[in-house]
Motif scaffolding. Sequence first.
Motif, PDB file in Angstrom:
ATOM      1  N   TRP A 187      39.024  33.142  40.926  1.00 10.61           N
ATOM      2  CA  TRP A 187      38.139  32.693  41.995  1.00 10.61           C
ATOM      3  C   TRP A 187      36.700  33.150  41.776  1.00 10.61           C
ATOM      4  O   TRP A 187      35.762  32.412  42.055  1.00 10.61           O
ATOM      5  CB  TRP A 187      38.669  33.233  43.324  1.00 10.61           C
ATOM      6  CG  TRP A 187      37.980  32.733  44.552  1.00 10.61           C
ATOM      7  CD1 TRP A 187      38.128  31.524  45.169  1.00 10.61           C
ATOM      8  CD2 TRP A 187      37.048  33.470  45.355  1.00 10.61           C
ATOM      9  NE1 TRP A 187      37.345  31.456  46.298  1.00 10.61           N
ATOM     10  CE2 TRP A 187      36.676  32.640  46.438  1.00 10.61           C
ATOM     11  CE3 TRP A 187      36.496  34.755  45.274  1.00 10.61           C
ATOM     12  CZ2 TRP A 187      35.771  33.051  47.415  1.00 10.61           C
ATOM     13  CZ3 TRP A 187      35.597  35.169  46.253  1.00 10.61           C
ATOM     14  CH2 TRP A 187      35.252  34.314  47.308  1.00 10.61           C
ATOM     15  N   SER A 188      36.532  34.354  41.267  1.00 17.32           N
ATOM     16  CA  SER A 188      35.205  34.977  41.187  1.00 17.32           C
ATOM     17  C   SER A 188      34.562  34.902  39.815  1.00 17.32           C
ATOM     18  O   SER A 188      33.352  35.131  39.698  1.00 17.32           O
ATOM     19  CB  SER A 188      35.303  36.448  41.579  1.00 17.32           C
ATOM     20  OG  SER A 188      36.055  37.166  40.601  1.00 17.32           O
ATOM     21  N   SER A 189      35.348  34.639  38.764  1.00 21.47           N
ATOM     22  CA  SER A 189      34.895  34.679  37.364  1.00 21.47           C
ATOM     23  C   SER A 189      34.571  36.086  36.880  1.00 21.47           C
ATOM     24  O   SER A 189      34.111  36.259  35.754  1.00 21.47           O
ATOM     25  CB  SER A 189      33.667  33.782  37.129  1.00 21.47           C
ATOM     26  OG  SER A 189      33.949  32.434  37.395  1.00 21.47           O
ATOM     27  N   LEU A 190      34.811  37.106  37.683  1.00 20.32           N
ATOM     28  CA  LEU A 190      34.523  38.473  37.265  1.00 20.32           C
ATOM     29  C   LEU A 190      35.566  38.957  36.263  1.00 20.32           C
ATOM     30  O   LEU A 190      36.662  38.409  36.167  1.00 20.32           O
ATOM     31  CB  LEU A 190      34.501  39.402  38.482  1.00 20.32           C
ATOM     32  CG  LEU A 190      33.396  39.138  39.500  1.00 20.32           C
ATOM     33  CD1 LEU A 190      33.598  40.020  40.733  1.00 20.32           C
ATOM     34  CD2 LEU A 190      32.018  39.371  38.894  1.00 20.32           C
ATOM     35  N   THR A 191      35.226  40.001  35.535  1.00 15.55           N
ATOM     36  CA  THR A 191      36.170  40.581  34.584  1.00 15.55           C
ATOM     37  C   THR A 191      37.229  41.379  35.329  1.00 15.55           C
ATOM     38  O   THR A 191      37.020  41.821  36.471  1.00 15.55           O
ATOM     39  CB  THR A 191      35.450  41.510  33.604  1.00 15.55           C
ATOM     40  OG1 THR A 191      34.917  42.629  34.325  1.00 15.55           O
ATOM     41  CG2 THR A 191      34.301  40.784  32.880  1.00 15.55           C
ATOM     42  N   MET A 192      38.359  41.605  34.673  1.00 13.95           N
ATOM     43  CA  MET A 192      39.391  42.426  35.291  1.00 13.95           C
ATOM     44  C   MET A 192      38.902  43.852  35.506  1.00 13.95           C
ATOM     45  O   MET A 192      39.287  44.508  36.478  1.00 13.95           O
ATOM     46  CB  MET A 192      40.662  42.424  34.443  1.00 13.95           C
ATOM     47  CG  MET A 192      41.505  41.167  34.572  1.00 13.95           C
ATOM     48  SD  MET A 192      41.973  40.763  36.295  1.00 13.95           S
ATOM     49  CE  MET A 192      42.921  42.221  36.752  1.00 13.95           C
ATOM     50  N   ALA A 193      38.032  44.341  34.626  1.00 14.47           N
ATOM     51  CA  ALA A 193      37.494  45.689  34.817  1.00 14.47           C
ATOM     52  C   ALA A 193      36.711  45.767  36.129  1.00 14.47           C
ATOM     53  O   ALA A 193      36.852  46.727  36.907  1.00 14.47           O
ATOM     54  CB  ALA A 193      36.605  46.071  33.638  1.00 14.47           C
ATOM     55  N   ASP A 194      35.888  44.751  36.403  1.00 14.99           N
ATOM     56  CA  ASP A 194      35.141  44.727  37.658  1.00 14.99           C
ATOM     57  C   ASP A 194      36.079  44.614  38.849  1.00 14.99           C
ATOM     58  O   ASP A 194      35.876  45.260  39.894  1.00 14.99           O
ATOM     59  CB  ASP A 194      34.154  43.554  37.670  1.00 14.99           C
ATOM     60  CG  ASP A 194      32.838  43.879  36.993  1.00 14.99           C
ATOM     61  OD1 ASP A 194      32.530  45.071  36.839  1.00 14.99           O
ATOM     62  OD2 ASP A 194      32.120  42.938  36.603  1.00 14.99           O
ATOM     63  N   ILE A 195      37.082  43.761  38.717  1.00 10.76           N
ATOM     64  CA  ILE A 195      38.013  43.555  39.831  1.00 10.76           C
ATOM     65  C   ILE A 195      38.785  44.842  40.133  1.00 10.76           C
ATOM     66  O   ILE A 195      38.987  45.204  41.296  1.00 10.76           O
ATOM     67  CB  ILE A 195      38.949  42.382  39.524  1.00 10.76           C
ATOM     68  CG1 ILE A 195      38.148  41.077  39.614  1.00 10.76           C
ATOM     69  CG2 ILE A 195      40.154  42.351  40.459  1.00 10.76           C
ATOM     70  CD1 ILE A 195      38.819  39.891  39.017  1.00 10.76           C
ATOM     71  N   GLU A 196      39.196  45.535  39.099  1.00 19.88           N
ATOM     72  CA  GLU A 196      39.905  46.801  39.312  1.00 19.88           C
ATOM     73  C   GLU A 196      39.010  47.814  40.018  1.00 19.88           C
ATOM     74  O   GLU A 196      39.465  48.567  40.893  1.00 19.88           O
ATOM     75  CB  GLU A 196      40.404  47.342  37.979  1.00 19.88           C
ATOM     76  CG  GLU A 196      41.577  46.527  37.427  1.00 19.88           C
ATOM     77  CD  GLU A 196      41.913  46.874  35.990  1.00 19.88           C
ATOM     78  OE1 GLU A 196      41.225  47.770  35.432  1.00 19.88           O
ATOM     79  OE2 GLU A 196      42.832  46.253  35.420  1.00 19.88           O
ATOM     80  N   ARG A 197      37.721  47.830  39.675  1.00 19.47           N
ATOM     81  CA  ARG A 197      36.791  48.728  40.373  1.00 19.47           C
ATOM     82  C   ARG A 197      36.646  48.321  41.831  1.00 19.47           C
ATOM     83  O   ARG A 197      36.660  49.161  42.735  1.00 19.47           O
ATOM     84  CB  ARG A 197      35.428  48.701  39.676  1.00 19.47           C
ATOM     85  CG  ARG A 197      35.402  49.464  38.351  1.00 19.47           C
ATOM     86  CD  ARG A 197      34.170  49.130  37.555  1.00 19.47           C
ATOM     87  NE  ARG A 197      32.934  49.370  38.296  1.00 19.47           N
ATOM     88  CZ  ARG A 197      31.796  48.713  38.077  1.00 19.47           C
ATOM     89  NH1 ARG A 197      31.756  47.751  37.170  1.00 19.47           N
ATOM     90  NH2 ARG A 197      30.707  49.013  38.761  1.00 19.47           N
ATOM     91  N   GLY A 198      36.515  47.034  42.070  1.00 19.30           N
ATOM     92  CA  GLY A 198      36.394  46.559  43.444  1.00 19.30           C
ATOM     93  C   GLY A 198      37.619  46.879  44.269  1.00 19.30           C
ATOM     94  O   GLY A 198      37.517  47.322  45.425  1.00 19.30           O
ATOM     95  N   MET A 199      38.792  46.689  43.668  1.00 13.66           N
ATOM     96  CA  MET A 199      40.029  46.953  44.395  1.00 13.66           C
ATOM     97  C   MET A 199      40.205  48.435  44.667  1.00 13.66           C
ATOM     98  O   MET A 199      40.714  48.821  45.724  1.00 13.66           O
ATOM     99  CB  MET A 199      41.213  46.380  43.615  1.00 13.66           C
ATOM    100  CG  MET A 199      41.198  44.857  43.558  1.00 13.66           C
ATOM    101  SD  MET A 199      42.612  44.160  42.677  1.00 13.66           S
ATOM    102  CE  MET A 199      43.931  44.522  43.835  1.00 13.66           C
ATOM    103  N   ALA A 200      39.775  49.273  43.740  1.00 16.05           N
ATOM    104  CA  ALA A 200      39.883  50.716  43.961  1.00 16.05           C
ATOM    105  C   ALA A 200      39.043  51.144  45.158  1.00 16.05           C
ATOM    106  O   ALA A 200      39.423  52.046  45.913  1.00 16.05           O
ATOM    107  CB  ALA A 200      39.434  51.469  42.709  1.00 16.05           C
ATOM    108  N   MET A 201      37.917  50.472  45.365  1.00 16.42           N
ATOM    109  CA  MET A 201      37.032  50.834  46.471  1.00 16.42           C
ATOM    110  C   MET A 201      37.566  50.396  47.830  1.00 16.42           C
ATOM    111  O   MET A 201      37.241  51.006  48.853  1.00 16.42           O
ATOM    112  CB  MET A 201      35.638  50.247  46.242  1.00 16.42           C
ATOM    113  CG  MET A 201      34.857  50.953  45.136  1.00 16.42           C
ATOM    114  SD  MET A 201      33.149  50.355  44.992  1.00 16.42           S
ATOM    115  CE  MET A 201      33.380  48.850  44.047  1.00 16.42           C
ATOM    116  N   VAL A 202      38.372  49.336  47.863  1.00 15.96           N
ATOM    117  CA  VAL A 202      38.813  48.804  49.163  1.00 15.96           C
ATOM    118  C   VAL A 202      40.324  48.871  49.357  1.00 15.96           C
ATOM    119  O   VAL A 202      40.842  48.395  50.369  1.00 15.96           O
ATOM    120  CB  VAL A 202      38.338  47.339  49.340  1.00 15.96           C
ATOM    121  CG1 VAL A 202      36.824  47.254  49.263  1.00 15.96           C
ATOM    122  CG2 VAL A 202      38.983  46.406  48.333  1.00 15.96           C
TER     123      VAL A 202
END
Length: 359
Positions: A216-231
């Motif tokens: 959906w976002s085109s972001l990398t999995m590394a970015d997504i993992e960081r985002g998920m860790a925060m929320v």
Amino acid sequence: MTPITQARMRSQHLRGDPVETPEEVVRLLGAVQSQDFGPAKWSIAQRSEGVTDAALDQAFAAGTILRTHVLRPTWHFVLPADIRWMLELTAPRVHALNSAFYRNQDLDGAVLERCNAALARALQGGQHLTRQEIGALLERAGIATNPLRLGAILMNAELNGIVCSGTPHGKQQTYALLEERAPQARRLNREEALAELTLRYFTGHGPATAKDLRWWSSLTMADIERGMAMVASRLEHEVIDGVTYWFAASEPDPDPASPTVHLLQGYDEYIVGYGESKYVLDVSGVARSLPRARGIYTHAIILDGQVAGQWRPVPKKNAVTVEVTLFTPFGDAQTEGLRGAAERYGAFLGLPAALTIPG
């Protein structure tokens, strides 16, 4: 309705209480795919109370809902408050996906900078120009255009936060300066934006997976993992068939009424907002077995959360006919639900609607 689709339809506001305004629909979903402008308005209207096509045209003209290329190389509706931080977060990834497109159109950094400067000059002071008018001004500036090249130029300008949608001229879309169209746009640092987009996605699309968010976002999995860790502490998750689904906590969900029928346009977020788990709405596999030429979910009939057929609107002078193709025959109650869905579509257009089911 499967547990995933039941919860997903609720988070997407396709069931339960309708959302009060179109703008709130866009905020709750984060962004709404809108390359097919007319049907995309129907997606918003289905989630809000009594909103018509004309009312959405007014919101778009007034700029309370904007349209730009963001998240992926396609148009989305976004709110003025969100457009800047979403672009700053996702545009670098979309530029990377577009790199071959730019090269094929002989658009290097220097040429694109000239285009952006020309657009900024031409649009300042509240000027809203159509695609054709922009093509003409670029040609006068010595920048060659053809339909594909102009599309690449304009997408690049959108991704760089130079332009976004303006007030339409009749039925023609226009472009305006983003800074004039959204002067109060929020600015977030990268960490804040990652957290915000992650939370917004799983709240408005959950249950969904990390790979769904990547699509959906085109972001990398590394970015997504960081985002998920925060929320993660603000979300819940459940493992189903070995796959982890994330979603926002909600009140206990009563069993949905059945049958429930929706007429969704082919790019509705319920259909295209997922990657890894996109087939949970086609448990039977019937839609996937269709010939590719028919399109798997083109204007899909959704029965109790599952794809059950296809539909198309046939406009007439003072009415609209909804023609349907069913994968399996509907019973009386299901047909009545289908008829009600067609009537809701007609009300959105401000026209009486007739339903046609091939014998």
